[in-house]
Scaffold this motif. Structure first.
Motif, PDB file in Angstrom:
ATOM      1  N   SER A 150      -3.405   2.870  -8.805  1.00  0.00           N
ATOM      2  CA  SER A 150      -2.950   2.379  -7.495  1.00  0.00           C
ATOM      3  C   SER A 150      -2.628   3.543  -6.566  1.00  0.00           C
ATOM      4  O   SER A 150      -2.911   3.496  -5.371  1.00  0.00           O
ATOM      5  N   THR A 151      -2.024   4.599  -7.118  1.00  0.00           N
ATOM      6  CA  THR A 151      -1.706   5.765  -6.302  1.00  0.00           C
ATOM      7  C   THR A 151      -2.973   6.466  -5.831  1.00  0.00           C
ATOM      8  O   THR A 151      -3.097   6.851  -4.667  1.00  0.00           O
ATOM      9  N   ALA A 195       1.433   3.962  -3.194  1.00  0.00           N
ATOM     10  CA  ALA A 195       1.252   5.410  -3.104  1.00  0.00           C
ATOM     11  C   ALA A 195       2.479   6.168  -3.598  1.00  0.00           C
ATOM     12  O   ALA A 195       2.376   7.335  -3.977  1.00  0.00           O
ATOM     13  N   TYR A 254       0.355   3.927   6.887  1.00  0.00           N
ATOM     14  CA  TYR A 254       0.048   2.559   6.461  1.00  0.00           C
ATOM     15  C   TYR A 254       0.773   1.536   7.327  1.00  0.00           C
ATOM     16  O   TYR A 254       0.190   0.561   7.780  1.00  0.00           O
ATOM     17  N   TYR A 256      -6.339   7.516   1.673  1.00  0.00           N
ATOM     18  CA  TYR A 256      -6.304   7.047   3.057  1.00  0.00           C
ATOM     19  C   TYR A 256      -5.531   7.999   3.954  1.00  0.00           C
ATOM     20  O   TYR A 256      -5.888   8.219   5.110  1.00  0.00           O
ATOM     21  N   ALA A 276      -4.209  -2.787  -3.876  1.00  0.00           N
ATOM     22  CA  ALA A 276      -2.812  -2.364  -4.040  1.00  0.00           C
ATOM     23  C   ALA A 276      -1.883  -3.564  -4.136  1.00  0.00           C
ATOM     24  O   ALA A 276      -0.954  -3.587  -4.952  1.00  0.00           O
ATOM     25  N   THR A 325      -4.687   4.536  -2.975  1.00  0.00           N
ATOM     26  CA  THR A 325      -4.024   4.499  -1.669  1.00  0.00           C
ATOM     27  C   THR A 325      -3.872   5.871  -1.036  1.00  0.00           C
ATOM     28  O   THR A 325      -3.885   5.994   0.192  1.00  0.00           O
ATOM     29  N   TYR A 326      -3.713   6.918  -1.839  1.00  0.00           N
ATOM     30  CA  TYR A 326      -3.404   8.233  -1.292  1.00  0.00           C
ATOM     31  C   TYR A 326      -4.540   8.821  -0.466  1.00  0.00           C
ATOM     32  O   TYR A 326      -4.305   9.569   0.477  1.00  0.00           O
ATOM     33  N   SER A 370       0.827  -1.203   0.000  1.00  0.00           N
ATOM     34  CA  SER A 370       0.000   0.000   0.000  1.00  0.00           C
ATOM     35  C   SER A 370       0.863   1.254   0.000  1.00  0.00           C
ATOM     36  O   SER A 370       0.590   2.216  -0.714  1.00  0.00           O
ATOM     37  N   ILE A 412      -8.553  -1.230   0.001  1.00  0.00           N
ATOM     38  CA  ILE A 412      -7.436  -0.529  -0.636  1.00  0.00           C
ATOM     39  C   ILE A 412      -6.197  -1.414  -0.626  1.00  0.00           C
ATOM     40  O   ILE A 412      -5.486  -1.533  -1.627  1.00  0.00           O
ATOM     41  N   ALA A 413      -5.913  -2.042   0.518  1.00  0.00           N
ATOM     42  CA  ALA A 413      -4.724  -2.887   0.651  1.00  0.00           C
ATOM     43  C   ALA A 413      -4.784  -4.080  -0.298  1.00  0.00           C
ATOM     44  O   ALA A 413      -3.775  -4.447  -0.914  1.00  0.00           O
TER      45      ALA A 413
END
Length: 455
Positions: A369-370, A74, A291, A376, A218, A373-374, A70, A214-215
């Motif tokens: 993917s960015t 990011a 994270y 969060y 990712a 995760t971002y 994750s 999300i995890a």
């Protein structure tokens, strides 16, 4: 827009010097203060990430691998593709050397900050464990340091937006697909706006699912996109094997050619390298601890070692691959090619005319993917400033800014994020340096225990 961009540009020189002192000066101090011990346990870090030391009964939400995936999702993104191109465009090939140096230092910063994220975890009003700069500032230093945590969180509400990723993906799509020409039969549309809306919708489907979703996404995307990008670069390097060593030599020699590389001289070149390296791997920024603070572990040092792999993967490996391709292709000599356009030219030249299409697919994976995760990070910042229920509203603001970023200029986006990053580094690095002795005590205990456990 131009007036906002000019205002941001006027503030950056002041903030970037603070970032230089904190990241480079602070990172060097931590490396020496640790006795370089974290670097010597690099192999052990890989074993931890592979799950060799996992305990399902440990507190936390995600595994070591999921936390690293994750965090890397990011950071391994457009910063490693277009960010490197921007660095070379502004500072010449030599700036890559200073990106390397910052990344090596950044590995130690990540070790300390992510160890602290486990040492000072906090249970929020919803009963969930939380980790990150806000918590090791307030719990490690004490309530008197809360203004530092608030300052970090406010800057994070801007710094943790996916605007650069969206902006560069939009530029990639417009250059490769050229919808104004290829899709002209559909009529005239504002394609940048349409791209922004589509990205907003796709991102919404994932980020409103919470951390575990999300995890999972990712962890599925990151290995694939890194391997695909690595494979494309290997083909390019194999076709230009005789030029690889000269390209690396050019990076090192130009790193000390301050007259031709960058008008700012020595410090200008170093600052540019630091800015782009921090943008690439976020060392000193304080994002990764959020994270890694969720990992299922009782051992802070384990998570610190795992987090060290992040800067190595996204900067030492991925950024170097991008830089070599750009230098091998000669795309850096085309003065008008800034940002992702330079990398697109490099791939198109080097992969039989189809490299730009392949790069667009990789960029799409990086971008998504960015973006997933971002968000969060921003949720955690707003949750700290208010409460977890209100914190989730950051996602709506986050999605809205995606559409804005698609139509904004690249200069505005870069200045906005660079300034926010510099402001976030200051409180985070103050806390990390202040709490470093406590990490050293924990490190001594862990490595002594590990030595006794080994046969």
């Amino acid at each position: 827009m131009e007036s906002i961009n000019a205002f941001l540009s006027s503030l950056i020189p002041y903030a970037e010097w603070a970032m230089l002192i904190m990241v480079v000066g602070g990172g060097l101090f931590l490396a020496f203060y640790s006795g370089f011990r974290p670097y010597r346990y690099f192999r052990h870090a890989i074993g931890i990430t592979a799950g060799k030391y996992d305990d399902p009964d440990d507190p936390g939400e995600v595994s070591h691998l999921q936390a690293l995936s994750s965090a890397v999702a990011a950071t391994v993104g457009l910063g490693n593709i277009s960010g490197v191109a921007i660095a070379i465009y502004m500072g010449g090939p030599g700036v890559i050397f200073w990106i390397w140096m910052t990344a090596i230092i950044g590995m130690c910063i990540k070790f300390y900050s992510c160890s602290l994220a486990i040492m000072y975890r906090h249970t929020d009003a919803s009963g969930n464990l939380q980790g990150g700069p806000m918590y090791y500032i307030t719990q490690g230093i004490g309530p008197r340091a809360r203004p530092l945590a608030v300052f970090f969180s406010i800057a994070g509400l801007v710094g943790f937006l996916g605007v650069f990723t969206v902006n560069q993906f939009t530029q990639t799509f417009m250059n490769v697909v050229d919808p104004d020409t290829t899709l002209a039969t559909l009529g005239e549309f504002n394609w940048k706006l349409i791209i922004g809306i589509v990205l907003s919708l796709v991102t919404s489907l994932v980020i409103f699912g919470g951390l575990q979703k999300i995890a999972r996404v990712a962890t599925a995307i990151v290995p694939f996109m890194v391997l695909l990008y690595f494979g494309a670069v290997v083909i390019i390097m194999a076709n230009n094997a005789g030029e690889i060593f000269p390209a690396l030599k050019l990076i090192i020699t130009e790193a000390f050619n301050f007259k031709t590389a960058f008008t700012g001289g020595f410090w200008g070149l170093v600052i540019l390298g630091v800015r782009r390296a921090v943008f690439s791997n976020e060392a000193g920024l304080g994002s990764a601890p959020m994270y890694h603070g969720q990992s299922k572990t009782k051992e802070p040092i384990q998570e610190g070692l795992v987090s060290m792999l992040g800067p190595f993967i996204d900067t030492i490996v991925v950024c170097t691959l991008t830089a070599v391709v750009i230098l091998l292709s000669g795309a850096y000599l085309e003065a008008e090619s800034n940002g992702i356009l330079m990398t697109l030219i490099a791939f198109e030249k080097s992969l039989f005319g189809y490299g730009d299409v392949l790069l667009m697919l990789v960029v799409a994976a990086f971008a998504l993917s960015t973006l997933f995760t971002y968000s969060y990070y921003g949720v955690k910042c707003l949750s700290f400033l208010t409460n977890p229920r209100i914190g989730n509203w950051f996602n709506y603001y986050y999605v809205a800014t995606i559409t804005f970023a698609a139509v904004a200029s690249v200069d505005l986006v870069i200045n906005l994020i660079d300034l926010a990053y510099a402001l976030m580094c200051i409180p985070n690095m103050i806390a990390v340096l202040y709490l470093a002795p406590r990490v050293n005590r924990e490190m001594k205990r862990y490595f002594t225990q590990l030595k006794h456990e080994r046969p």
